[in-house]
Write an enzyme that holds these catalytic residues in place. Structure first.
Site, PDB file in Angstrom:
ATOM      1  CG  ASP A 169      25.302  40.953  31.681  1.00 36.97           C
ATOM      2  OD1 ASP A 169      25.964  41.900  31.510  1.00 36.97           O
ATOM      3  OD2 ASP A 169      24.177  40.743  31.898  1.00 36.97           O
ATOM      4  CE  LYS A 203      22.855  38.186  34.367  1.00 37.35           C
ATOM      5  NZ  LYS A 203      22.710  38.349  32.752  1.00 37.35           N
ATOM      6  CE  LYS A 251      21.582  41.471  34.617  1.00 41.81           C
ATOM      7  NZ  LYS A 251      22.002  41.639  33.259  1.00 41.81           N
TER       8      LYS A 251
END
Length: 218
Positions: free
Chosen positions: A89, A151, A180
């Site tokens: 991430d 995300k 996400k």
């Protein structure tokens, strides 16, 4: 209903200790969460703890500000994957995006994507700091760079996930890319709203509280 496989069980605080990380890993295995999300220092330790389980290892890169050099982000991602990370991430260069230096943002994501190899790449765009136009552009650049997810948030800035941001991100990237949601997800009602809006993964440190409310499928 919410599957436990929607959740990245997260521990990213600066003062997290080995005992805290072990607890998170034990919980992730007990509930069969999708992954444990940790800072890269803990990836080798988490690999030992999760050995033999189907819980994935997620590591953050360029976290939480995103203003590191591209070479540093790529190297951090490469090392995390070598150490055992299945997913990365990364935080985008938010300042570059706001300066409309889209080439720099794109190359930043591409470099980390290449460093990931077969590992999944999620791109944190930090929605709370962006206009809707900037959110759309960040998603478009992430898609162009062949990232696997966009995300919402690090959870370390001024706000976390919002339903309207998840919907905007889903509308921008289409159905074939993951979205996400993370930051400020503390109860089952909000988690469900985010999924309905288009989230395919949820990152939270309140995972146990959410799943123990008996609103999930094993």
């Amino acid at each position: 209903m919410l599957s436990t496989k929607l959740f990245d069980h997260t521990i990213l605080k600066a003062d997290a200790r080995k005992a805290d990380v072990k607890r998170i890993c034990d919980e992730a295995m007990a509930y069969s969460f999708c992954s444990v999300c940790v800072n890269s220092y803990y990836v080798p330790y988490v690999r030992e703890l999760l050995h033999g389980s189907d819980v994935k290892i997620c590591s953050v890169v360029g976290f939480p500000l995103g203003a590191m050099s591209t070479k540093a982000k790529a190297l951090e991602a490469k090392i995390a994957v070598i150490d055992g990370a299945d997913e990365i991430d990364m935080v985008i260069n938010i300042g570059a995006l706001k300066d409309k230096d889209y080439a720099a943002v794109l190359e930043d994501i591409k470099a980390v994507k290449e460093a990931c190899g077969k590992a999944i790449l999620k791109v944190i765009i930090e929605t709370c700091l962006l206009t809707d136009e900037e959110k759309i552009k960040a998603c478009e650049l992430s898609k162009e760079a062949n990232a696997d997810f966009v995300k919402t948030s690090t959870g370390f800035s001024t706000a976390g996930a919002k339903v309207e941001d998840v919907k905007l991100m889903r509308d921008t990237v289409g159905e074939n890319m993951g979205v996400k949601a993370s930051g400020g997800i503390h109860d089952k009602e909000f988690a469900k709203e985010l999924v309905v809006a288009g989230a395919t993964r949820l990152g939270t440190s309140a995972t146990i509280k959410i799943v123990e409310s008996a609103f999930y499928d094993v």
